[in-house]
Structures are given as C-alpha cells and as structure tokens.
Design a protein around this motif. Structure first.
Motif, PDB file in Angstrom:
ATOM      1  N   THR A  84      -0.169  12.313  -0.554  1.00  0.00           N
ATOM      2  CA  THR A  84       0.151  10.892  -0.074  1.00  0.00           C
ATOM      3  C   THR A  84      -0.527  10.922   1.231  1.00  0.00           C
ATOM      4  O   THR A  84      -0.391  11.614   2.163  1.00  0.00           O
ATOM      5  N   PRO A  85      -1.290   9.762   1.464  1.00  0.00           N
ATOM      6  CA  PRO A  85      -2.091   9.713   2.853  1.00  0.00           C
ATOM      7  C   PRO A  85      -1.059   9.393   3.694  1.00  0.00           C
ATOM      8  O   PRO A  85       0.012   8.918   3.593  1.00  0.00           O
ATOM      9  N   SER A  86      -1.447   9.928   4.898  1.00  0.00           N
ATOM     10  CA  SER A  86      -0.459   9.452   6.128  1.00  0.00           C
ATOM     11  C   SER A  86      -0.438   8.040   6.587  1.00  0.00           C
ATOM     12  O   SER A  86      -1.170   7.233   5.808  1.00  0.00           O
ATOM     13  N   LYS A  87       0.660   7.894   7.230  1.00  0.00           N
ATOM     14  CA  LYS A  87       0.874   6.227   7.548  1.00  0.00           C
ATOM     15  C   LYS A  87      -0.647   5.486   8.008  1.00  0.00           C
ATOM     16  O   LYS A  87      -0.976   4.344   7.607  1.00  0.00           O
ATOM     17  N   ALA A  88      -1.237   6.222   8.929  1.00  0.00           N
ATOM     18  CA  ALA A  88      -2.388   5.635   9.539  1.00  0.00           C
ATOM     19  C   ALA A  88      -3.419   5.432   8.494  1.00  0.00           C
ATOM     20  O   ALA A  88      -4.094   4.603   8.395  1.00  0.00           O
ATOM     21  N   ASN A  89      -3.672   6.669   7.591  1.00  0.00           N
ATOM     22  CA  ASN A  89      -4.613   6.231   6.581  1.00  0.00           C
ATOM     23  C   ASN A  89      -4.088   5.255   5.411  1.00  0.00           C
ATOM     24  O   ASN A  89      -4.890   4.685   4.943  1.00  0.00           O
ATOM     25  N   LEU A  90      -2.786   5.115   5.253  1.00  0.00           N
ATOM     26  CA  LEU A  90      -2.551   4.169   4.446  1.00  0.00           C
ATOM     27  C   LEU A  90      -2.954   2.700   4.784  1.00  0.00           C
ATOM     28  O   LEU A  90      -3.228   1.755   4.339  1.00  0.00           O
ATOM     29  N   ALA A  91      -2.516   2.476   6.224  1.00  0.00           N
ATOM     30  CA  ALA A  91      -3.264   1.295   6.700  1.00  0.00           C
ATOM     31  C   ALA A  91      -4.509   1.186   6.972  1.00  0.00           C
ATOM     32  O   ALA A  91      -5.102   0.038   6.414  1.00  0.00           O
ATOM     33  N   ARG A  92      -5.492   2.240   7.060  1.00  0.00           N
ATOM     34  CA  ARG A  92      -6.766   2.154   6.869  1.00  0.00           C
ATOM     35  C   ARG A  92      -7.162   1.769   5.776  1.00  0.00           C
ATOM     36  O   ARG A  92      -8.225   1.051   5.424  1.00  0.00           O
ATOM     37  N   LEU A  93      -6.667   2.344   4.646  1.00  0.00           N
ATOM     38  CA  LEU A  93      -6.906   2.103   3.125  1.00  0.00           C
ATOM     39  C   LEU A  93      -6.475   0.443   2.707  1.00  0.00           C
ATOM     40  O   LEU A  93      -7.550   0.021   1.939  1.00  0.00           O
ATOM     41  N   VAL A 149       0.783  -1.209   0.040  1.00  0.00           N
ATOM     42  CA  VAL A 149      -0.015  -0.069  -0.089  1.00  0.00           C
ATOM     43  C   VAL A 149       0.820   1.210  -0.177  1.00  0.00           C
ATOM     44  O   VAL A 149       0.370   2.237  -0.452  1.00  0.00           O
ATOM     45  N   ASP A 150       1.804   1.305   0.545  1.00  0.00           N
ATOM     46  CA  ASP A 150       2.837   2.353   0.719  1.00  0.00           C
ATOM     47  C   ASP A 150       3.902   2.639  -0.782  1.00  0.00           C
ATOM     48  O   ASP A 150       4.325   3.588  -0.601  1.00  0.00           O
ATOM     49  N   SER A 151       3.373   1.950  -1.810  1.00  0.00           N
ATOM     50  CA  SER A 151       3.997   2.066  -2.972  1.00  0.00           C
ATOM     51  C   SER A 151       2.881   2.691  -4.046  1.00  0.00           C
ATOM     52  O   SER A 151       2.122   2.823  -3.604  1.00  0.00           O
ATOM     53  N   GLU A 152       3.760   3.527  -4.781  1.00  0.00           N
ATOM     54  CA  GLU A 152       2.846   4.472  -5.775  1.00  0.00           C
ATOM     55  C   GLU A 152       2.056   3.550  -6.588  1.00  0.00           C
ATOM     56  O   GLU A 152       0.806   3.778  -6.367  1.00  0.00           O
ATOM     57  N   ARG A 153       2.284   2.265  -7.068  1.00  0.00           N
ATOM     58  CA  ARG A 153       1.418   1.632  -7.647  1.00  0.00           C
ATOM     59  C   ARG A 153       0.514   0.706  -6.958  1.00  0.00           C
ATOM     60  O   ARG A 153      -0.985   0.736  -7.215  1.00  0.00           O
ATOM     61  N   GLY A 154       0.658   0.314  -5.603  1.00  0.00           N
ATOM     62  CA  GLY A 154      -0.127  -0.300  -4.760  1.00  0.00           C
ATOM     63  C   GLY A 154      -1.355   0.626  -3.989  1.00  0.00           C
ATOM     64  O   GLY A 154      -2.547   0.167  -4.203  1.00  0.00           O
ATOM     65  N   LEU A 155      -0.991   1.741  -3.786  1.00  0.00           N
ATOM     66  CA  LEU A 155      -1.887   2.664  -3.483  1.00  0.00           C
ATOM     67  C   LEU A 155      -2.876   3.061  -4.718  1.00  0.00           C
ATOM     68  O   LEU A 155      -4.132   3.306  -4.176  1.00  0.00           O
ATOM     69  N   ALA A 156      -2.286   3.246  -5.669  1.00  0.00           N
ATOM     70  CA  ALA A 156      -3.245   3.873  -6.670  1.00  0.00           C
ATOM     71  C   ALA A 156      -4.129   2.706  -7.051  1.00  0.00           C
ATOM     72  O   ALA A 156      -5.521   2.841  -7.257  1.00  0.00           O
ATOM     73  N   ALA A 157      -3.791   1.396  -7.179  1.00  0.00           N
ATOM     74  CA  ALA A 157      -4.574   0.410  -7.294  1.00  0.00           C
ATOM     75  C   ALA A 157      -5.707   0.168  -6.370  1.00  0.00           C
ATOM     76  O   ALA A 157      -6.883  -0.057  -6.791  1.00  0.00           O
ATOM     77  N   ARG A 158      -5.478   0.397  -5.135  1.00  0.00           N
ATOM     78  CA  ARG A 158      -6.334   0.061  -4.006  1.00  0.00           C
ATOM     79  C   ARG A 158      -7.278   1.338  -4.067  1.00  0.00           C
ATOM     80  O   ARG A 158      -8.741   1.138  -4.068  1.00  0.00           O
ATOM     81  N   LEU A 159      -6.832   2.548  -4.387  1.00  0.00           N
ATOM     82  CA  LEU A 159      -7.644   3.675  -4.365  1.00  0.00           C
ATOM     83  C   LEU A 159      -8.804   3.693  -5.643  1.00  0.00           C
ATOM     84  O   LEU A 159      -9.873   3.833  -5.353  1.00  0.00           O
ATOM     85  N   ARG A 160      -8.436   3.058  -6.717  1.00  0.00           N
ATOM     86  CA  ARG A 160      -9.301   2.902  -7.834  1.00  0.00           C
ATOM     87  C   ARG A 160     -10.364   1.632  -7.359  1.00  0.00           C
ATOM     88  O   ARG A 160     -11.384   1.781  -7.881  1.00  0.00           O
ATOM     89  N   LEU A 200      -9.631  13.104  -0.827  1.00  0.00           N
ATOM     90  CA  LEU A 200      -9.546  11.747  -1.663  1.00  0.00           C
ATOM     91  C   LEU A 200      -9.363  11.969  -3.172  1.00  0.00           C
ATOM     92  O   LEU A 200      -8.559  11.148  -3.790  1.00  0.00           O
ATOM     93  N   ILE A 201      -9.556  13.229  -3.753  1.00  0.00           N
ATOM     94  CA  ILE A 201      -9.428  13.349  -4.966  1.00  0.00           C
ATOM     95  C   ILE A 201      -7.839  13.755  -5.176  1.00  0.00           C
ATOM     96  O   ILE A 201      -7.353  13.183  -6.202  1.00  0.00           O
ATOM     97  N   ALA A 202      -7.193  14.449  -4.476  1.00  0.00           N
ATOM     98  CA  ALA A 202      -5.800  14.709  -4.149  1.00  0.00           C
ATOM     99  C   ALA A 202      -5.050  13.072  -4.155  1.00  0.00           C
ATOM    100  O   ALA A 202      -4.032  13.213  -4.735  1.00  0.00           O
ATOM    101  N   TRP A 203      -5.484  12.369  -3.349  1.00  0.00           N
ATOM    102  CA  TRP A 203      -4.820  10.945  -3.374  1.00  0.00           C
ATOM    103  C   TRP A 203      -4.731  10.289  -4.697  1.00  0.00           C
ATOM    104  O   TRP A 203      -3.932   9.733  -5.172  1.00  0.00           O
ATOM    105  N   LEU A 204      -5.958  10.413  -5.275  1.00  0.00           N
ATOM    106  CA  LEU A 204      -6.227   9.722  -6.676  1.00  0.00           C
ATOM    107  C   LEU A 204      -5.561  10.374  -7.773  1.00  0.00           C
ATOM    108  O   LEU A 204      -4.933   9.687  -8.751  1.00  0.00           O
TER     109      LEU A 204
END
Length: 195
Positions: free
Chosen positions: A84-93, A40-51, A75-79
C-alpha cells in the motif's frame, strides 16, 4: 484589467462577501469533471486510480507531475495489491488521477459548454451583502445570461491554471452581457450552470 477596478475594488470594506468571478468560473468548470468516487485510501479507489494512471503514457506523465517517483517494482506491488502506498503517495496518486482526468475531458468540456455555438446559460449570484450596513448595500440581483464565444479560452485557461486569462475571460463575460452594472459582478457569491 478592466474588471479589477470600479466601485467594487475593495470588496470587504463594507463586509460584503464573495470571490472573484473568475474563481467562481474556474470552480464551475472543475465541478463538471467527474471520476472515481471511491476515496483513494480505499482498496477499490486506489486500484481504479492505478489502472487509469498506468493505462497510458499520459498517466505516467501525470504521476511524474504529481511527484510520484517510485521504482517500477514498487508500482507493480501497488497494482498487485501486495503493498500500500504511503499516505503522501496516496495524496500524490489522487492528485495525478484528477490532473489526468481533467486533461482527458478538455474536448468534452468545450463541446458541452459551446453547445453547437449556442453557448451555455449561466446564473451569476452577486456578492453576499447580509453583513453590509443597509445604507451601503447595493441593489443587486441574481443574473441569468447566455455565454458564448469564450468557452474554449476559459477551458484552456482553467487547465493551464492561467489566472490572468481566466480573469480576462470573466471580464469579457460580464462586460458583454451585464450592461453598465457589470463591475458589480467582478466578485460574486457563485456562478452555476447545467451543461
């Protein structure tokens, strides 16, 4: 419950190691769920989860259950990869993604495990007795049994995190397939299958 008693009530009394069979069963179902491998903390992993999460109302509900409470513009800025989401929000995502993924594959899990009514052959590894004094060891072997008729209940209990029902399902499995020595398998080292 029937499986909670018997001669194996106090598993650790003689230093045997294992987990309740229902825990191993739930872990086996969990291993069947596949998804995004990039962290989730990689660019690709985060983008895929958000999509995945933003593609349906169920995804937004999963984020809500996981505690992802941000403004729409965040959320739009993350997409857009502008923030980049905080570490806590990365874990929640990540938690929201896996929660949604599990819910989306329930029907497939049931279909695969029921196997057109034929069920699934499982291997049950008994508790590890390597630390048990030889005079207290039981003669237990890995058991291979075909399980049918309980998979819908097992998957429903797994997704609901209903431990009492998972334990009841495990008791049904061992009592109906293992004969008189079923109580020796209320705790196990592992349970595995290929479905």
């Amino acid at each position: 419950m029937a499986g909670s008693g018997g001669r194996w009530r106090d598993l650790g009394a003689f230093r045997a190691r294992g987990v309740p069979g229902w825990v191993a069963l739930a872990e086996g179902i969990d291993r069947m769920v596949t998804g995004i491998e990039s962290p989730v903390d990689s660019e690709r992993g985060l983008a895929a989860r958000l999509r995945y999460l933003t593609a349906s109302d169920a995804g937004y509900e999963a984020m809500d259950r996981a505690g992802v409470h941000v403004r729409p513009r965040t959320l739009i800025a993350w997409l857009a990869e502008e923030q980049t989401p905080s570490k806590a929000n990365l874990a929640r995502l990540d938690a929201a993604y896996w929660d949604l993924r599990r819910r989306n594959v329930i029907a497939d899990l049931k279909r695969r495990l029921n196997n057109h009514g034929r069920g699934t052959r499982i291997e049950i590894d008994p508790v590890d007795q390597s630390a048990v004094d030889h005079r207290h060891q039981r003669d237990l072997e890995t058991r291979s049994v075909n399980v049918r008729g309980v998979w819908d209940r097992a998957v429903d209990a797994w997704i609901a995190e209903d431990t009492a029902e998972l334990e009841a399902v495990w008791d049904d499995i061992i009592q109906s397939t293992l004969g008189t020595d079923w109580d020796a398998y209320t705790h196990v080292s592992s349970v595995g299958w290929s479905a």
